[in-house]
Enzyme design. Structure first.
Site, short mmCIF file in Angstrom:
data_model
loop_
_atom_site.label_atom_id
_atom_site.label_comp_id
_atom_site.label_asym_id
_atom_site.label_seq_id
_atom_site.Cartn_x
_atom_site.Cartn_y
_atom_site.Cartn_z
N GLN A 179 38.11 59.71 35.34
CA GLN A 179 37.72 60.62 34.26
C GLN A 179 38.94 61.35 33.72
O GLN A 179 39.06 61.58 32.52
CB GLN A 179 36.68 61.61 34.77
CG GLN A 179 36.19 62.61 33.72
CD GLN A 179 35.39 61.95 32.62
OE1 GLN A 179 34.45 61.21 32.89
NE2 GLN A 179 35.74 62.22 31.37
N CYS A 198 32.22 65.49 30.21
CA CYS A 198 32.27 64.14 30.79
C CYS A 198 30.95 63.39 30.67
O CYS A 198 30.92 62.18 30.93
CB CYS A 198 32.74 64.21 32.25
SG CYS A 198 31.77 65.33 33.27
#
Length: 323
Positions: A128, A262
Site C-alpha cells: 500500500q 486505502c
C-alpha cells in the site's frame, strides 16, 4: 517483508519503475518480464484491490497466478508454515501472503527460497505504501518534504507503515489520533530513529489543529478493521470527532491538500456498514464524509489504480527479467 527490510534507494527504485511502467502501459508498450513464471497468492483475509492488483500485474507481466485462500490449504493447521513454504517453493516462483501474522510471512520467506511479498499483515502494509507515495509524487512532483497526515486509528497497519515509510523517504508524517489509538511505542521509536537520519519531521498528537496544520495529504482508513466488528460502537465514540470532513480539511491551511484512503471507505449509506452506521448513529458516513470523498481533492481511485502499477514494479524487480 516490511518496509524497514529495504533501503530508501530500494523503495525509490520501485516507485520510479512503477511510474515508468504506468507510462508505458498507457502507450500500449508490453512488459513481459515474467513470461513462464508462476506465483501463488495465499490470502487468509478478504481483498478487492490487493488480490486484483497482484493478479492483473502478474498476468500483464506474463506470469500465471494461483489463488489459495485459507480453505484451500492447511497453513499452520494440518501443515506447518515451514513445510508449506518448502513445498510451494519447489513449485512456484514467488508467493504473496495476506493474513494476520507477520511471523507467517517471514517464515514463508525464510523457508521457501523464492521471493515472498507481504500483501498485508496486522502489523504492516508495504505494498500500500508504494502506491501511496507514487500517488503523492504524481500530485506534487515529490514526496520529500511533503506533510502527510493520517487521521483516525493510529494503531493500524496503514498508520504504522505510513509513519515508518515516510521517515525513510524524507516525508513529514503526522498521526492525528486519540491517545488510546496512537501507534505502538515500538513503531514510533523506529520511525523517530529513522527520521533523525533522513530529516523527516514526525508528529503524533490528539490535537486536531496541531495535527492538521500544513498537511499536503490527508489520509484516513476505516475505523473498524477486519476482526474488530464487535468494537463498532466503541470505535465510533472514540473517533467521531476525527472524521475527515471539509472543516477538518480546511484546518490544513492548504487549498491544494489532497485526500487519500486505502479503501474500502464508509462514506455514504450504499454499503451494509454504512447503513448500520446510519441506523445506530444517524450519520451518512464514518471516517470520511461523502463530499470530501467525491471532491476534486480526492485521489483515492488514482491511489487504488497505483496498487497495480507498483505491484507490477515489485514483481518485475524481484521475480522478473528486467534489463
Amino acid at each position: 517483508m516490511k518496509e524497514v527490510d529495504f533501503s530508501k534507494d530500494d523503495l525509490e527504485v520501485l516507485i520510479d519503475l512503477a511510474d515508468d511502467l504506468k507510462t508505458k502501459e498507457k502507450h500500449g508498450i508490453p512488459q513481459r518480464f515474467m513470461s513462464g513464471k508462476h506465483i501463488a497468492l495465499i490470502f487468509e483475509k478478504q481483498s478487492t484491490r490487493t488480490r486484483s492488483a497482484f493478479t492483473v500485474a502478474a498476468t500483464k507481466l506474463g506470469a500465471n497466478v494461483e489463488y489459495l485462500n485459507k480453505n484451500d490449504i492447511q497453513l499452520g493447521s494440518k501443515e506447518s508454515v515451514e513445510d508449506t513454504a518448502k513445498v510451494l517453493g519447489r513449485m512456484f516462483d514467488g508467493i504473496a501472503y495476506r493474513g494476520s501474522e507477520q511471523s507467517t510471512v517471514e517464515a514463508l520467506g525464510e523457508y521457501s527460497d523464492i521471493p515472498v511479498w507481504n500483501a498485508l499483515t496486522d502489523d504492516w502494509h508495504p505494498t500500500q505504501m508504494l502506491a501511496d507515495f507514487l500517488t503523492i509524487k504524481e500530485n506534487f512532483g515529490t514526496y520529500e518534504g511533503k506533510t502527510i497526515t493520517f487521521v483516525g486509528d493510529g494503531r493500524n497497519n496503514v498508520a504504522h507503515s505510513l509513519l515508518v515509510t515516510g521517515a525513510m523517504l524524507g516525508a513529514n508524517v503526522h498521526i492525528l489520533a486519540p491517545e488510546s489509538l496512537q501507534p505502538a511505542l515500538s513503531v514510533q521509536k523506529m520511525a523517530y530513529d529513522i527520521a533523525e537520519q533522513s530529516g523527516s519531521k514526525l508528529l503524533v498528537t490528539a490535537d486536531k489543529a496541531e495535527g492538521m496544520y500544513g498537511s499536503d495529504a490527508v489520509y484516513t482508513d476505516v475505523w473498524v478493521s477486519m476482526g474488530e466488528e464487535d468494537a463498532f460502537e466503541e470505535r465510533f465514540n472514540l473517533l467521531s470527532e476525527y472524521q475527515v470532513n471539509q472543516e477538518l480539511m480546511d484546518m490544513s491551511g492548504n487549498p491544494d491538500a489532497i485526500f487519500l484512503h486505502c479503501l474500502p471507505a464508509i462514506h455514504d449509506t450504499a454499503t451494509d456498514v454504512g447503513k448500520l452506521a446510519y441506523e445506530k448513529f444517524g450519520v451518512n458516513g464514518m471516517e470520511v464524509t461523502d463530499d470530501v470523498f467525491r471532491s476534486p481533492a480526492s485521489k483515492v481511485f488514482d491511489q487504488a489504480e497505483n496498487r497495480m502499477h507498483t505491484i507490477k514494479a515489485l514483481l518485475a524487480v524481484t521475480c522478473g527479467n528486467v534489463h
